[in-house]
Design a protein around this motif. Structure first.
Motif, PDB file in Angstrom:
ATOM      1  N   ASN A  88      17.802  -8.173  -4.706  1.00 60.31           N
ATOM      2  CA  ASN A  88      17.096  -8.232  -5.986  1.00 60.31           C
ATOM      3  C   ASN A  88      15.612  -8.248  -5.684  1.00 60.31           C
ATOM      4  OD1 ASN A  88      19.083  -8.688  -8.382  1.00 60.31           O
ATOM      5  ND2 ASN A  88      19.856  -9.958  -6.728  1.00 60.31           N
ATOM      6  N   LEU A  89      14.873  -7.348  -6.327  1.00 58.41           N
ATOM      7  CA  LEU A  89      13.476  -7.152  -5.970  1.00 58.41           C
ATOM      8  C   LEU A  89      12.620  -7.035  -7.222  1.00 58.41           C
ATOM      9  CD1 LEU A  89      11.947  -6.660  -3.260  1.00 58.41           C
ATOM     10  CD2 LEU A  89      12.188  -4.213  -3.706  1.00 58.41           C
ATOM     11  N   LEU A  90      11.528  -7.786  -7.227  1.00 56.33           N
ATOM     12  CA  LEU A  90      10.493  -7.613  -8.242  1.00 56.33           C
ATOM     13  C   LEU A  90       9.306  -6.964  -7.555  1.00 56.33           C
ATOM     14  CD1 LEU A  90      10.549 -11.004 -10.175  1.00 56.33           C
ATOM     15  CD2 LEU A  90      11.440  -8.812 -10.931  1.00 56.33           C
ATOM     16  N   ARG A  91       8.930  -5.790  -8.006  1.00 55.85           N
ATOM     17  CA  ARG A  91       7.791  -5.103  -7.387  1.00 55.85           C
ATOM     18  C   ARG A  91       7.015  -4.319  -8.441  1.00 55.85           C
ATOM     19  NH1 ARG A  91       9.629  -2.140  -9.696  1.00 55.85           N
ATOM     20  NH2 ARG A  91      11.235  -0.563  -9.418  1.00 55.85           N
ATOM     21  N   THR A  92       5.760  -4.164  -8.198  1.00 54.45           N
ATOM     22  CA  THR A  92       4.899  -3.322  -9.034  1.00 54.45           C
ATOM     23  C   THR A  92       4.171  -2.336  -8.131  1.00 54.45           C
ATOM     24  OG1 THR A  92       3.057  -4.885  -8.870  1.00 54.45           O
ATOM     25  CG2 THR A  92       4.549  -5.109 -10.765  1.00 54.45           C
ATOM     26  N   THR A  93       3.705  -1.239  -8.713  1.00 56.44           N
ATOM     27  CA  THR A  93       2.977  -0.232  -7.937  1.00 56.44           C
ATOM     28  C   THR A  93       1.635   0.056  -8.574  1.00 56.44           C
ATOM     29  OG1 THR A  93       3.948   1.632  -9.158  1.00 56.44           O
ATOM     30  CG2 THR A  93       5.162   0.834  -7.230  1.00 56.44           C
ATOM     31  N   GLN A  94       0.744   0.592  -7.755  1.00 61.17           N
ATOM     32  CA  GLN A  94      -0.572   1.043  -8.226  1.00 61.17           C
ATOM     33  C   GLN A  94      -0.902   2.326  -7.475  1.00 61.17           C
ATOM     34  OE1 GLN A  94      -3.741  -1.860  -8.000  1.00 61.17           O
ATOM     35  NE2 GLN A  94      -5.261  -0.249  -7.705  1.00 61.17           N
ATOM     36  N   GLY A  95      -1.114   3.413  -8.213  1.00 67.29           N
ATOM     37  CA  GLY A  95      -1.467   4.675  -7.591  1.00 67.29           C
ATOM     38  C   GLY A  95      -0.363   5.706  -7.604  1.00 67.29           C
ATOM     39  N   LEU A  96       0.790   5.376  -8.197  1.00 68.90           N
ATOM     40  CA  LEU A  96       1.876   6.357  -8.278  1.00 68.90           C
ATOM     41  C   LEU A  96       1.882   7.127  -9.593  1.00 68.90           C
ATOM     42  CD1 LEU A  96       4.912   4.440  -6.706  1.00 68.90           C
ATOM     43  CD2 LEU A  96       3.294   6.004  -5.602  1.00 68.90           C
ATOM     44  N   ALA A  97       1.160   6.677 -10.606  1.00 67.54           N
ATOM     45  CA  ALA A  97       1.185   7.317 -11.927  1.00 67.54           C
ATOM     46  C   ALA A  97       0.493   8.676 -11.892  1.00 67.54           C
ATOM     47  CB  ALA A  97       0.524   6.420 -12.958  1.00 67.54           C
ATOM     48  N   GLY A  98       0.920   9.534 -12.769  1.00 70.84           N
ATOM     49  CA  GLY A  98       0.291  10.847 -12.892  1.00 70.84           C
ATOM     50  C   GLY A  98       0.868  11.864 -11.926  1.00 70.84           C
ATOM     51  N   THR A  99       0.264  13.043 -11.890  1.00 65.93           N
ATOM     52  CA  THR A  99       0.782  14.138 -11.066  1.00 65.93           C
ATOM     53  C   THR A  99      -0.036  14.357  -9.810  1.00 65.93           C
ATOM     54  OG1 THR A  99      -0.543  15.704 -12.347  1.00 65.93           O
ATOM     55  CG2 THR A  99       1.745  15.320 -13.061  1.00 65.93           C
ATOM     56  N   SER A 100      -1.060  13.568  -9.589  1.00 69.03           N
ATOM     57  CA  SER A 100      -1.862  13.701  -8.364  1.00 69.03           C
ATOM     58  C   SER A 100      -1.195  12.925  -7.231  1.00 69.03           C
ATOM     59  CB  SER A 100      -3.278  13.185  -8.618  1.00 69.03           C
ATOM     60  OG  SER A 100      -3.233  11.818  -8.968  1.00 69.03           O
ATOM     61  N   ASN A 101      -1.877  12.833  -6.142  1.00 73.15           N
ATOM     62  CA  ASN A 101      -1.382  12.049  -4.998  1.00 73.15           C
ATOM     63  C   ASN A 101       0.006  12.529  -4.593  1.00 73.15           C
ATOM     64  OD1 ASN A 101      -1.583  10.178  -3.015  1.00 73.15           O
ATOM     65  ND2 ASN A 101      -1.238   8.383  -4.326  1.00 73.15           N
ATOM     66  N   THR A 102       0.183  13.843  -4.525  1.00 74.45           N
ATOM     67  CA  THR A 102       1.523  14.410  -4.389  1.00 74.45           C
ATOM     68  C   THR A 102       2.174  14.189  -3.037  1.00 74.45           C
ATOM     69  OG1 THR A 102       0.520  16.523  -3.760  1.00 74.45           O
ATOM     70  CG2 THR A 102       1.088  16.186  -6.098  1.00 74.45           C
ATOM     71  N   VAL A 172       1.964  -1.023  -3.162  1.00 75.50           N
ATOM     72  CA  VAL A 172       3.239  -1.559  -3.649  1.00 75.50           C
ATOM     73  C   VAL A 172       3.230  -3.065  -3.379  1.00 75.50           C
ATOM     74  CG1 VAL A 172       5.748  -1.562  -3.446  1.00 75.50           C
ATOM     75  CG2 VAL A 172       4.475   0.590  -3.212  1.00 75.50           C
ATOM     76  N   SER A 173       3.465  -3.845  -4.420  1.00 75.35           N
ATOM     77  CA  SER A 173       3.448  -5.309  -4.301  1.00 75.35           C
ATOM     78  C   SER A 173       4.835  -5.860  -4.614  1.00 75.35           C
ATOM     79  CB  SER A 173       2.428  -5.910  -5.273  1.00 75.35           C
ATOM     80  OG  SER A 173       1.127  -5.450  -4.975  1.00 75.35           O
ATOM     81  N   LEU A 174       5.358  -6.668  -3.692  1.00 82.17           N
ATOM     82  CA  LEU A 174       6.668  -7.303  -3.864  1.00 82.17           C
ATOM     83  C   LEU A 174       6.453  -8.755  -4.268  1.00 82.17           C
ATOM     84  CD1 LEU A 174       8.374  -5.939  -0.595  1.00 82.17           C
ATOM     85  CD2 LEU A 174       8.139  -4.822  -2.824  1.00 82.17           C
ATOM     86  N   GLY A 175       6.620  -9.033  -5.559  1.00 88.37           N
ATOM     87  CA  GLY A 175       6.365 -10.377  -6.060  1.00 88.37           C
ATOM     88  C   GLY A 175       7.455 -11.369  -5.724  1.00 88.37           C
ATOM     89  N   GLN A 176       8.675 -10.881  -5.607  1.00 94.13           N
ATOM     90  CA  GLN A 176       9.794 -11.724  -5.215  1.00 94.13           C
ATOM     91  C   GLN A 176      10.886 -10.835  -4.634  1.00 94.13           C
ATOM     92  OE1 GLN A 176      12.568 -13.427  -8.153  1.00 94.13           O
ATOM     93  NE2 GLN A 176      12.159 -15.459  -7.282  1.00 94.13           N
ATOM     94  N   ALA A 177      11.437 -11.260  -3.510  1.00 92.69           N
ATOM     95  CA  ALA A 177      12.567 -10.561  -2.904  1.00 92.69           C
ATOM     96  C   ALA A 177      13.679 -11.566  -2.670  1.00 92.69           C
ATOM     97  CB  ALA A 177      12.154  -9.906  -1.586  1.00 92.69           C
ATOM     98  N   VAL A 178      14.876 -11.226  -3.142  1.00 89.15           N
ATOM     99  CA  VAL A 178      16.036 -12.092  -2.954  1.00 89.15           C
ATOM    100  C   VAL A 178      17.119 -11.288  -2.241  1.00 89.15           C
ATOM    101  CG1 VAL A 178      17.709 -13.630  -4.029  1.00 89.15           C
ATOM    102  CG2 VAL A 178      15.470 -13.271  -5.112  1.00 89.15           C
ATOM    103  N   VAL A 179      17.390 -11.648  -1.004  1.00 88.00           N
ATOM    104  CA  VAL A 179      18.404 -10.966  -0.209  1.00 88.00           C
ATOM    105  C   VAL A 179      19.658 -11.840  -0.177  1.00 88.00           C
ATOM    106  CG1 VAL A 179      19.007 -10.015   2.050  1.00 88.00           C
ATOM    107  CG2 VAL A 179      16.648  -9.866   1.212  1.00 88.00           C
ATOM    108  N   THR A 180      20.787 -11.241  -0.532  1.00 92.08           N
ATOM    109  CA  THR A 180      22.068 -11.941  -0.457  1.00 92.08           C
ATOM    110  C   THR A 180      22.739 -11.593   0.859  1.00 92.08           C
ATOM    111  OG1 THR A 180      22.353 -11.858  -2.855  1.00 92.08           O
ATOM    112  CG2 THR A 180      24.315 -12.300  -1.540  1.00 92.08           C
TER     113      THR A 180
END
Length: 450
Positions: A88-102, A172-180
């Motif tokens: 279970n992973l909570l993550r957010t991204t910055q820089g993936l939006a749009g069609t640039s940075n291909t 990419v920021s991982l705010g919480q990671a839960v590994v079972t």
């Protein structure tokens, strides 16, 4: 570097039997925790950071304008004797939006997946083919895995001549990671020894050694009639439930939270903490995943009767009473509660233990106390046992002075006295009542011979 985001918490999933959860960055309560089990790696124009202990995320980033082949990743390897069963992973991204940075790609993979050991993609965002054009924020939930490891990876193309022509870093920021983690091996137990059966002290104490592969030895559990009444931790602060209030006892902040072995540990229970009546008491050792192995099981308190090979009704024992006397007259048919004996004669006591209906209680243990003239009460015999029809016989020592003799019956051992009879013995020596000096009222103890 990375933009900091506010993360909700992954809903706590009750750990199934044989699994435990490892939290990184935020525990189940939302409190900051470390990043146990996660290892970073990064190329020169890529970066990783760990702000978990301060309440921040695990982060991966690519520099603005990073060249091809630049990689940042966080990897989790299942500890020895465990397998990854879910993420279970909570993550957010910055820089993936749009069609640039291909040329940027982000992926979460499970490694060494059963049965063939291949890699399985759990989530991805590959900009080259415009597979994703928005920032990612929805929680990731991947149950039902059987893997050896996990990797969260951010890459700028694969060719060295490629580049990621962005004006700002990709993060990419991982705010919480839960590994079972699944741990299929139960602990092993050895060296079990009853230190105190509780018959006199009232407390059953059992000592044992134990060992475990996988998550380690979590706790000793005491069950009474199948219900947990006490637990005793076997490890340090890492080997503790990360949220005792939520009902899931198998949540930790360390990938391998508990010790692999424990030596000379003890568990105990006092009969006064239990309701009246005999109970089945079982002591178990449990590992971090809830696998358990029995250490010792017994009836405690024990019904004070063996029934002569037949089942014993505890309620019948609670109504038991003890009767005893000095036999006198022809064939000993006269029953006396007090009697005079010459010094050196061994008094004979007969009696029985019966229930309210007068039926003998077979195999009952009776305690014998001697009370001297100065009021001192001493337990002199615990092994006096009734035979057929509940009958008993006790032959007193010939080295005896004047005293009272008490025979007591406890329906449960340990437990309170439920039946008692007192007999008086007058010992005569030289025509006078004989009392040892140390047993007289106000008398002093007999001095040792020099």
């Amino acid at each position: 570097m990375a933009a900091l985001a506010t993360f909700a918490l992954v809903p706590a999933a009750m750990a199934a039997d044989g699994t435990y959860s490892v939290y990184a960055c935020k525990g189940p309560t939302g409190a900051p925790v470390g990043s146990s089990g996660w290892a970073p790696a990064a190329s020169p124009q890529a970066h990783t950071s760990d702000a978990c202990s301060g309440g921040g995320p695990l982060a991966l980033s690519l520099d603005a304008g990073a060249g091809g082949g630049q990689v940042a990743k966080w990897t989790f390897q299942a500890p020895s004797a465990t397998r990854i069963a879910g993420l279970n992973l909570l993550r957010t991204t910055q820089g993936l939006a749009g069609t640039s940075n291909t040329n940027v790609s982000y992926v979460v993979n499970a490694l060494g997946v059963a049965p063939d050991g291949n890699t399985k993609e759990l989530e991805s965002c590959e900009k080259k083919n415009d597979k994703c054009q928005t920032e990612l924020s929805a929680p990731v939930s991947k149950p039902g895995l059987d893997a050896a490891g996990l990797v969260v990876q951010l890459t700028c193309a694969t060719g060295l001549l490629d580049s990621c022509p962005t004006a700002a870093p990709t993060v990419v920021s991982l705010g919480q990671a839960v590994v079972t983690l699944r741990d299929a091996t139960a602990p092993s137990v050895s060296g079990t020894k009853v230190i105190d059966d509780g018959d006199k002290s009232g407390t059953l104490r059992v000592r044992f050694d134990a060992a475990d592969q996988g998550g380690g030895l979590y706790r000793a559990v005491t069950r009474v009639d199948g219900k947990v009444v006490a637990t005793q931790g076997l490890g340090d602060a890492n080997c503790a439930d990360a949220d005792p209030a939520d009902g899931d006892a198998y949540q930790f902040v360390s990938a391998q939270p508990c010790p692999a072995s424990a030596t000379g540990r003890e568990s105990s229970i006092n009969y006064k903490s239990l309701t009246a009546g005999p109970h089945t008491v079982q002591i178990e050792v449990e590992d971090a995943a809830g696998n358990s192995t029995a250490v010792y099981a017994t009836q405690f308190p024990r019904a004070n009767a063996d029934g002569g090979g037949t089942a014993v009704d505890p309620k019948r024992l609670l109504q038991g009473r003890v009767r005893a006397w000095f036999p006198s007259g022809p064939k000993g048919k006269t029953h006396l509660r007090s009697r005079t004996f010459a010094y050196g004669v061994r008094p004979l006591i007969r009696g029985y233990v019966v229930d309210r209906k007068g039926k003998g209680i077979v195999g009952a243990r009776v305690d014998v106390y001697h009370v001297t003239r100065n009021g001192k009460r001493t337990l002199v015999k615990t092994g006096l046992k009734t035979r057929g029809k509940g009958l008993l016989t006790y032959i007193v020592s010939k080295r005896l002075d004047t005293r009272r003799i008490e025979l007591t019956y406890r329906a449960l051992r340990p437990g309170p006295i439920t039946g008692k009879v007192s007999l008086s013995v007058r010992v005569v020596k030289g025509g006078k009542t004989f009392v040892l000096p140390e047993n007289r009222k106000g008398g002093k103890k007999k001095s040792a011979r020099k």
